[in-house]
Motif scaffolding. Structure first.
Motif, PDB file in Angstrom:
ATOM      1  N   VAL A   1       0.716  -1.200  -0.001  1.00 20.72           N
ATOM      2  CA  VAL A   1       0.030   0.043   0.004  1.00 20.72           C
ATOM      3  C   VAL A   1       0.812   1.247  -0.130  1.00 20.72           C
ATOM      4  CG1 VAL A   1      -1.545   1.380   1.396  1.00 20.72           C
ATOM      5  CG2 VAL A   1      -1.884  -1.338   1.187  1.00 20.72           C
ATOM      6  N   THR A   2       1.863   1.392   0.689  1.00 23.50           N
ATOM      7  CA  THR A   2       2.985   2.242   0.837  1.00 23.50           C
ATOM      8  C   THR A   2       3.479   2.613  -0.383  1.00 23.50           C
ATOM      9  OG1 THR A   2       3.285   1.622   3.012  1.00 23.50           O
ATOM     10  CG2 THR A   2       4.998   3.411   1.920  1.00 23.50           C
ATOM     11  N   ARG A   3       3.919   1.454  -1.275  1.00 24.70           N
ATOM     12  CA  ARG A   3       4.490   1.747  -2.526  1.00 24.70           C
ATOM     13  C   ARG A   3       3.527   2.121  -3.660  1.00 24.70           C
ATOM     14  NH1 ARG A   3       6.805  -3.520  -1.243  1.00 24.70           N
ATOM     15  NH2 ARG A   3       5.245  -4.341  -2.825  1.00 24.70           N
ATOM     16  N   ASP A   4       2.259   1.565  -3.450  1.00 27.42           N
ATOM     17  CA  ASP A   4       1.264   2.223  -4.343  1.00 27.42           C
ATOM     18  C   ASP A   4       1.042   3.608  -4.341  1.00 27.42           C
ATOM     19  OD1 ASP A   4       1.241  -0.577  -5.434  1.00 27.42           O
ATOM     20  OD2 ASP A   4      -0.832  -0.996  -4.653  1.00 27.42           O
ATOM     21  N   ALA A   5       0.968   4.084  -2.920  1.00 26.75           N
ATOM     22  CA  ALA A   5       0.592   5.313  -2.650  1.00 26.75           C
ATOM     23  C   ALA A   5       1.533   6.248  -3.099  1.00 26.75           C
ATOM     24  CB  ALA A   5       0.010   5.682  -1.105  1.00 26.75           C
ATOM     25  N   GLU A   6       2.826   5.820  -2.831  1.00 26.93           N
ATOM     26  CA  GLU A   6       4.076   6.571  -3.209  1.00 26.93           C
ATOM     27  C   GLU A   6       4.369   6.733  -4.834  1.00 26.93           C
ATOM     28  OE1 GLU A   6       8.902   6.187  -3.553  1.00 26.93           O
ATOM     29  OE2 GLU A   6       7.674   5.317  -1.786  1.00 26.93           O
ATOM     30  N   ALA A   7       4.098   5.488  -5.426  1.00 24.05           N
ATOM     31  CA  ALA A   7       3.957   5.639  -7.144  1.00 24.05           C
ATOM     32  C   ALA A   7       3.091   6.549  -7.484  1.00 24.05           C
ATOM     33  CB  ALA A   7       3.895   4.401  -7.310  1.00 24.05           C
ATOM     34  N   GLU A   8       1.802   6.913  -6.956  1.00 28.06           N
ATOM     35  CA  GLU A   8       0.662   7.507  -7.515  1.00 28.06           C
ATOM     36  C   GLU A   8       1.016   9.059  -7.105  1.00 28.06           C
ATOM     37  OE1 GLU A   8      -2.896   8.720  -9.349  1.00 28.06           O
ATOM     38  OE2 GLU A   8      -1.450   7.149  -9.513  1.00 28.06           O
ATOM     39  N   VAL A   9       1.586   9.513  -6.046  1.00 31.65           N
ATOM     40  CA  VAL A   9       1.824  10.828  -5.700  1.00 31.65           C
ATOM     41  C   VAL A   9       3.088  11.224  -6.707  1.00 31.65           C
ATOM     42  CG1 VAL A   9       2.727  12.321  -3.968  1.00 31.65           C
ATOM     43  CG2 VAL A   9       1.309  10.535  -3.340  1.00 31.65           C
ATOM     44  N   ARG A  10       4.016  10.244  -6.808  1.00 35.30           N
ATOM     45  CA  ARG A  10       5.380  10.734  -7.847  1.00 35.30           C
ATOM     46  C   ARG A  10       4.803  10.908  -8.924  1.00 35.30           C
ATOM     47  NH1 ARG A  10      10.393   9.409  -6.478  1.00 35.30           N
ATOM     48  NH2 ARG A  10       9.357   7.888  -4.842  1.00 35.30           N
ATOM     49  N   ARG A  11       3.806  10.292  -9.620  1.00 28.95           N
ATOM     50  CA  ARG A  11       3.140  10.324 -10.828  1.00 28.95           C
ATOM     51  C   ARG A  11       2.603  11.694 -11.139  1.00 28.95           C
ATOM     52  NH1 ARG A  11      -1.310  10.411 -13.467  1.00 28.95           N
ATOM     53  NH2 ARG A  11      -2.556  10.094 -11.770  1.00 28.95           N
ATOM     54  N   MET A  12       1.584  11.898 -10.121  1.00 27.17           N
ATOM     55  CA  MET A  12       1.005  13.037 -10.104  1.00 27.17           C
ATOM     56  C   MET A  12       1.792  14.480  -9.863  1.00 27.17           C
ATOM     57  SD  MET A  12      -2.850  12.189  -7.908  1.00 27.17           S
ATOM     58  CE  MET A  12      -1.935  11.700  -6.448  1.00 27.17           C
ATOM     59  N   LEU A  13       2.728  14.268  -9.131  1.00 27.52           N
ATOM     60  CA  LEU A  13       3.794  15.474  -8.820  1.00 27.52           C
ATOM     61  C   LEU A  13       4.456  15.882 -10.123  1.00 27.52           C
ATOM     62  CD1 LEU A  13       5.021  17.544  -7.160  1.00 27.52           C
ATOM     63  CD2 LEU A  13       6.835  15.787  -6.697  1.00 27.52           C
ATOM     64  N   GLY A  14       4.916  14.813 -10.838  1.00 24.18           N
ATOM     65  CA  GLY A  14       5.724  14.771 -12.162  1.00 24.18           C
ATOM     66  C   GLY A  14       4.608  15.613 -13.134  1.00 24.18           C
ATOM     67  N   ALA A  15       3.461  15.086 -13.319  1.00 28.24           N
ATOM     68  CA  ALA A  15       2.706  15.534 -14.254  1.00 28.24           C
ATOM     69  C   ALA A  15       2.123  17.137 -13.898  1.00 28.24           C
ATOM     70  CB  ALA A  15       1.448  14.805 -14.265  1.00 28.24           C
ATOM     71  N   ALA A  16       1.951  17.598 -12.889  1.00 31.18           N
ATOM     72  CA  ALA A  16       1.746  18.829 -12.381  1.00 31.18           C
ATOM     73  C   ALA A  16       2.721  19.941 -12.688  1.00 31.18           C
ATOM     74  CB  ALA A  16       1.646  18.800 -11.023  1.00 31.18           C
ATOM     75  N   LEU A  17       4.193  19.383 -12.501  1.00 27.61           N
ATOM     76  CA  LEU A  17       5.213  20.261 -12.694  1.00 27.61           C
ATOM     77  C   LEU A  17       5.530  20.260 -14.187  1.00 27.61           C
ATOM     78  CD1 LEU A  17       7.915  18.848  -9.798  1.00 27.61           C
ATOM     79  CD2 LEU A  17       6.244  20.777  -9.585  1.00 27.61           C
TER      80      LEU A  17
END
Length: 267
Positions: A243-259
């Motif tokens: 669950v930790t890895r999945d949440a981290e991966a999604e936050v990483r993806r969303m941050l990259g898209a926003a930046l």
């Protein structure tokens, strides 16, 4: 000179709003005569406007309960940015409770303070989290365990989700939903920050709060984006690290898209 004038005016507005709204929040917490969240959201919005922050939101806080929101952490401003849009209680390390002014304000925000290195208090803290979850409160934790530079995500700490595991056991809750949330600081004075200038918003390591706050506020308008992901079901007996890895991966993806594609300041 203009920056200093802006700073003084902004801090004056924050002080005035706090003096006006803090008593209302205290009364609400004691009597339940009106919603605590309504006061908190108003306070955060007034302060952000005074400080020159513009918040853009994609997605919504999930209506699923019990809910833990897992977010990256960039700056001391994150709490007001999130609090201006979401009714959430925060989890913070116990040291913050002792900070002058900030600790008192954190209590008004209904923050849960965690002593991560003292096992004898973990049961009490987990019980408080369980009670909040049972009351359908959304609880937010900064899953990196510290602040980053705003350009990248630090590894999420699975131990921070341990409180949810204990809470499920204590309150007989079968599933806690974990919703990823990315916080992205994207523009200053309407211009994209870029990788080199984005740390302007970041409060990293042992940096002193007052000089950092002054430097940030003197710059003027700052744009920040909140991106909400889909909730992840975390059930009793589930794999906390997954669950930790999945949440981290999604936050990483969303941050990259926003930046990579920041919203315009006018939206």
């Amino acid at each position: 000179m203009l920056g200093r004038v802006r700073l003084v005016l902004a801090l004056g507005c924050v002080a005035a709003s706090t003096a006006a709204l803090a008593p209302l929040q205290l009364i609400a917490m004691k009597t339940r005569l009106w919603s605590e969240w309504r006061v908190l959201r108003l306070w955060h919005r007034v302060n952000l406007r005074a400080l020159g922050f513009r918040v853009h939101q994609q997605g919504e806080l999930s209506s699923l309960r019990p809910l833990v929101v897992a977010a990256n952490h960039v700056s001391w401003t994150d709490i007001s940015v999130i609090g201006s849009r979401c009714d959430v209680s925060f989890i913070a390390k116990s040291e913050m409770a002792k900070w002058p002014v900030m600790g008192w304000l954190a209590r008004l925000q209904r923050t849960i303070f965690i002593e991560r290195d003292r096992k004898r208090t973990s049961g009490i803290q987990a019980g408080e989290i369980a009670r909040r979850l049972a009351d359908d409160e959304a609880i937010l934790l900064f899953a990196e365990g510290t602040t980053g530079d705003g350009n990248m995500i630090l590894p999420f700490k699975s131990t921070l989700f341990g409180a949810a595991t204990i809470a499920m056991a204590q309150d007989a809750v079968e599933t806690v939903y974990v919703q990823p949330l990315a916080i992205a600081y994207t523009r200053v004075q309407g211009m994209p920050m870029g990788r080199r200038h984005r740390p302007l918003a970041a409060w990293i390591g042992d940096a002193e709060l007052v000089p950092h706050a002054a430097a940030l506020l003197e710059e003027g308008a700052v744009d920040v984006e909140l991106h909400f992901g889909e909730p992840i079901a975390f059930s009793v007996g589930g794999d906390r690290k997954r669950v930790t890895r999945d949440a981290e991966a999604e936050v990483r993806r969303m941050l990259g898209a926003a930046l990579a594609n920041p919203r315009r300041s006018s939206t």
